[in-house]
Design an enzyme around this catalytic site. Structure first.
Site, PDB file in Angstrom:
ATOM      1  N   SER A   1      13.657   5.645  -9.577  1.00  0.00           N
ATOM      2  CA  SER A   1      13.737   4.483 -10.191  1.00  0.00           C
ATOM      3  C   SER A   1      13.950   3.260  -9.416  1.00  0.00           C
ATOM      4  O   SER A   1      14.400   3.258  -8.263  1.00  0.00           O
ATOM      5  CB  SER A   1      15.100   4.639 -11.349  1.00  0.00           C
ATOM      6  OG  SER A   1      15.455   3.285 -11.891  1.00  0.00           O
TER       7      SER A   1
ATOM      8  N   TYR B   1      23.883   7.589 -13.022  1.00  0.00           N
ATOM      9  CA  TYR B   1      22.350   7.482 -12.937  1.00  0.00           C
ATOM     10  C   TYR B   1      21.953   6.624 -11.267  1.00  0.00           C
ATOM     11  O   TYR B   1      21.151   7.282 -10.816  1.00  0.00           O
ATOM     12  CB  TYR B   1      21.812   6.825 -13.848  1.00  0.00           C
ATOM     13  CG  TYR B   1      20.299   6.804 -14.169  1.00  0.00           C
ATOM     14  CD1 TYR B   1      19.550   7.683 -14.571  1.00  0.00           C
ATOM     15  CD2 TYR B   1      19.617   5.462 -13.545  1.00  0.00           C
ATOM     16  CE1 TYR B   1      18.080   7.576 -14.538  1.00  0.00           C
ATOM     17  CE2 TYR B   1      18.255   5.253 -13.763  1.00  0.00           C
ATOM     18  CZ  TYR B   1      17.404   6.381 -14.353  1.00  0.00           C
ATOM     19  OH  TYR B   1      16.349   6.254 -14.183  1.00  0.00           O
TER      20      TYR B   1
END
Length: 255
Positions: A143, A156
């Protein structure tokens, strides 16, 4: 066909980015294992779509946070197709909560899937690639948040930051075996996980203002980079993250 006769596993590939990667691999000639945890019907549909385009595919249920499931996933792939050439670690979860309100179980759950699960898949795949010879490709779907912050999503972000250094380190260790390891870092991509954006025009407007190219990415934008990294064209590419974000990292205000 860039991946003719190659064998690939794509984790979390019954939906979204994973499904787009699995379908793209199938179109390029790869034999594909579609991994899923809790969407069997969607996994079956993904297999059918790959086979309609002339590819071969199977679906295997496996929770990437469980070592025994990963062994099963790799084992069934090798049993069906004879080898493993490409491992795509796409499965992931997120649970947004303010840091001060995030319970330990949320941290442990997100880390288990997004970081420990990738570790397990990389290791099991690499063992198979080393034992069969001929090198291989490991591609992790990370990401932009391996580099930039995302308040209310600390577990995350921590997992994706860890994934960056995991990739860099094992890329060096596995290079002598001809195995390359790279990350793809998507930005804002239109997937089921962010469907609520379509129902919130103000939030969508704010997001688009953060993206220089002015649009939400599509799963196929990520899949095309995955095909490149899995192909012979990327044989001299290892230890890097390829961001697919429309320029968002260069302009983002930490959304």
């Amino acid at each position: 066909m860039q991946l003719k006769d190659k064998v690939a596993i794509v984790t979390g590939s019954s939906l979204g980015i994973g499904k787009a990667i699995a379908k793209a691999f199938g179109r390029e000639g790869a034999k594909v294992t579609v991994d899923y945890r809790s969407h069997p019907n969607e996994a079956k549909e993904a297999v059918e779509e790959i086979e309609k385009s002339g590819g071969r595919a199977i679906a295997v249920q496996a929770d990437v946070s469980k070592p025994e499931d990963i062994k099963k996933l790799v084992g069934k792939t090798v049993e069906e197709f004879g080898r493993l050439d490409i491992m795509v670690n796409n499965a992931g979860i997120e649970e947004k909560k303010p840091f001060l309100e995030t319970p330990l179980e949320t941290w442990e759950k997100v880390i288990a899937v997004n970081l420990t699960g990738v570790w397990l898949c990389c290791q099991e795949a690499a063992k198979q690639m080393v034992s069969q010879g001929g090198g291989g490709r490991i591609i992790n779907v990370s990401s932009i948040h391996e580099e930039i912050t995302m308040p209310t999503n600390a577990p995350y972000c921590a997992a994706k930051g860890g994934l960056k250094m995991l990739m860099r380190t094992i890329a060096v260790e596995l290079a002598p075996y001809g195995i390359t390891v790279n990350n793809i870092g998507p930005g804002a991509i239109e997937t089921p996980i962010n469907q609520n954006l379509k129902e919130n025009p103000d939030q969508m407007k704010q997001l688009l203002e953060e993206i220089p190219l002015g649009r939400i990415g599509q799963p196929e934008d990520v899949a095309s980079v995955a095909v490149f990294l899995a192909s012979d064209a990327a044989s001299y590419v290892t230890g890097s993250t390829y961001f697919v974000d429309g320029g968002m990292m260069r302009q983002s205000g930490s959304l």
